[in-house]
Motif scaffolding. Sequence first.
Motif, PDB file in Angstrom:
ATOM      1  N   ASP A 156       0.745  -0.818  -0.236  1.00 49.71           N
ATOM      2  CA  ASP A 156      -0.032   0.375  -0.211  1.00 49.71           C
ATOM      3  C   ASP A 156       0.842   0.757  -0.110  1.00 49.71           C
ATOM      4  O   ASP A 156       1.635   1.868   1.643  1.00 49.71           O
ATOM      5  CB  ASP A 156      -0.899   0.065   1.184  1.00 49.71           C
ATOM      6  CG  ASP A 156      -2.126   0.946   0.907  1.00 49.71           C
ATOM      7  OD1 ASP A 156      -1.866   1.255   0.265  1.00 49.71           O
ATOM      8  OD2 ASP A 156      -2.912   1.235   2.109  1.00 49.71           O
TER       9      ASP A 156
ATOM     10  N   THR B 170       5.148   5.114 -10.415  1.00 45.30           N
ATOM     11  CA  THR B 170       4.332   5.953 -10.194  1.00 45.30           C
ATOM     12  C   THR B 170       4.447   6.806  -8.649  1.00 45.30           C
ATOM     13  O   THR B 170       4.033   6.023  -7.809  1.00 45.30           O
ATOM     14  CB  THR B 170       2.652   6.686 -10.814  1.00 45.30           C
ATOM     15  OG1 THR B 170       2.347   4.992 -10.064  1.00 45.30           O
ATOM     16  CG2 THR B 170       2.316   6.234 -12.135  1.00 45.30           C
TER      17      THR B 170
ATOM     18  N   ARG C 128      -9.207   7.643  -6.427  1.00 47.72           N
ATOM     19  CA  ARG C 128      -9.748   8.231  -4.977  1.00 47.72           C
ATOM     20  C   ARG C 128     -10.730   9.115  -4.646  1.00 47.72           C
ATOM     21  O   ARG C 128     -10.075  10.520  -5.219  1.00 47.72           O
ATOM     22  CB  ARG C 128      -8.909   7.524  -4.129  1.00 47.72           C
ATOM     23  CG  ARG C 128      -9.759   8.295  -2.156  1.00 47.72           C
ATOM     24  CD  ARG C 128      -8.546   7.990  -1.371  1.00 47.72           C
ATOM     25  NE  ARG C 128      -7.455   8.690  -1.095  1.00 47.72           N
ATOM     26  CZ  ARG C 128      -6.791   8.639  -0.315  1.00 47.72           C
ATOM     27  NH1 ARG C 128      -6.408   7.762   0.321  1.00 47.72           N
ATOM     28  NH2 ARG C 128      -6.011  10.096  -0.356  1.00 47.72           N
TER      29      ARG C 128
ATOM     30  N   ASN D 169      -3.558  -0.546 -10.285  1.00 47.83           N
ATOM     31  CA  ASN D 169      -3.160   0.208 -10.025  1.00 47.83           C
ATOM     32  C   ASN D 169      -2.859   1.654  -8.246  1.00 47.83           C
ATOM     33  O   ASN D 169      -2.070   2.232  -8.620  1.00 47.83           O
ATOM     34  CB  ASN D 169      -3.353   1.772 -10.907  1.00 47.83           C
ATOM     35  CG  ASN D 169      -2.161   1.605 -12.168  1.00 47.83           C
ATOM     36  OD1 ASN D 169      -1.364   1.281 -12.283  1.00 47.83           O
ATOM     37  ND2 ASN D 169      -3.274   2.369 -13.091  1.00 47.83           N
TER      38      ASN D 169
HETATM   39  P1  AMP Z   1      -3.694   7.224   3.414  1.00 50.10           P
HETATM   40  O1  AMP Z   1      -2.044   8.159   2.990  1.00 50.10           O
HETATM   41  O2  AMP Z   1      -2.915   6.734   3.858  1.00 50.10           O
HETATM   42  O3  AMP Z   1      -4.595   8.290   2.974  1.00 50.10           O
HETATM   43  O4  AMP Z   1      -3.004   6.179   2.052  1.00 50.10           O
HETATM   44  C1  AMP Z   1      -2.123   6.629   0.291  1.00 50.10           C
HETATM   45  C2  AMP Z   1      -3.206   6.056  -0.612  1.00 50.10           C
HETATM   46  O5  AMP Z   1      -3.199   6.692  -2.052  1.00 50.10           O
HETATM   47  C3  AMP Z   1      -3.112   4.585  -0.835  1.00 50.10           C
HETATM   48  O6  AMP Z   1      -3.651   3.481   0.041  1.00 50.10           O
HETATM   49  C4  AMP Z   1      -3.022   4.340  -2.500  1.00 50.10           C
HETATM   50  O7  AMP Z   1      -4.466   4.466  -2.903  1.00 50.10           O
HETATM   51  C5  AMP Z   1      -2.844   5.385  -2.842  1.00 50.10           C
HETATM   52  N1  AMP Z   1      -1.252   5.851  -3.932  1.00 50.10           N
HETATM   53  C6  AMP Z   1      -0.550   6.501  -3.501  1.00 50.10           C
HETATM   54  N2  AMP Z   1       0.783   6.030  -4.041  1.00 50.10           N
HETATM   55  C7  AMP Z   1      -0.434   5.860  -5.244  1.00 50.10           C
HETATM   56  C8  AMP Z   1       0.653   4.981  -6.711  1.00 50.10           C
HETATM   57  N3  AMP Z   1       2.354   5.579  -6.653  1.00 50.10           N
HETATM   58  N4  AMP Z   1      -0.691   4.727  -7.163  1.00 50.10           N
HETATM   59  C9  AMP Z   1      -1.486   4.531  -6.786  1.00 50.10           C
HETATM   60  N5  AMP Z   1      -1.934   4.717  -5.912  1.00 50.10           N
HETATM   61  C10 AMP Z   1      -1.512   5.325  -4.907  1.00 50.10           C
END
Ligand code: AMP
Length: 318
Positions: free
Chosen positions: A54, A109, A187, A214
């Motif tokens: 994650d 990314t 999201r 992704n």
């Molecule tokens: P939070 O900061 O706890 O809200 O979690 C960050 C969220 O960002 C993660 O759970 C992923 O769903 C999303 N996220 C972060 N980096 C990426 C990435 N490189 N590609 C896709 N989703 C990402």
Amino acid sequence: MAIIDTDIAQAKAWLLAGNVVGVPTETVYGLAGNAFNEDAVLKIFQVKNRPHFDPLIVHTNSLEKLTAFVASFPAVAQQLAEVFWPGPLTLLLPKSPLISDLITAGLNTVAVRIPQHPVMLELLAALDFPLAAPSANPFGYISPTSAAHVAAQLGTKIPYILDGGACKVGIESTIVGFEGTEVVVYRLGGISVEALESVVGKVRVQTHSSSNPNAPGMLQSHYAPRKKLLLGCPEKPADNWGYLAFSQPNAHIFPQYQRILSPTRQYTEAAKHLFGYLRQLDALPIAGIYAELFPNEDLGRAINDRLRRAAADAFVVE
Ligand code: AMP
Ligand code: MG
């Protein structure tokens, strides 16, 4: 136990020493560490009990600093940054070698954001590295929207929580990526789909984990209270259940077991109260929580997304 205070210099000192600290943002509180220090990033995962698949969001205070850790910055992404930064929008951009695979969970990314919180911006301005910061809650639980929420759950595991008051937006950032010419929302969050579309035209919303490799963080069950949460409310509700409503109380449920998110039906006010009220209900001597779904528009969509994930193991009443 963590010290809760408003001293930016203290927070900076802990971060420089490779520690992780609680930080305020306008969305939710973050658990921040030096994004350029792998040990600090590892600590974030440990403290949160977060699985390594994650990925984390990287926060900075200026576009100039940001260009060092992205490999490219497409025109449409720049357009969104101009309109919505500082603010609750996260952009997925190709990463530069400065960003470790630990932060991106091996993806090419990196998720980046310039947040809009005066205290967080001042802290970021005082640092010569960006902050990796997921929400400051144990993995899967309701996100924190005050310093006290962070202390209640992670207080024994971190040295310091920088207090910036109650979060103004109250739900996480909207995450947007770019596929060819398409803008894809991974999201739903603090910037509505309508607001995005007013800038870049039609966007695609793709927020389900099964079809969404992704965004591995978009797990079906997330943001959840410990109590059972059901979407909707039956005509004859159980008398030991609580109710989370948009604007109208339910005459069949004890008033003390109810929380009204926005009596005047303002989506921004409802979003701001969402996680705090869920926590309050979670702490009451009730067996479960009924939650009213919102109209599927504006921030109502992001609120519904959080409620559905909070209810993921349960079912819909109506
Ligand atoms: P939070 O900061 O706890 O809200 O979690 C960050 C969220 O960002 C993660 O759970 C992923 O769903 C999303 N996220 C972060 N980096 C990426 C990435 N490189 N590609 C896709 N989703 C990402
Ligand atoms: Mg989170």
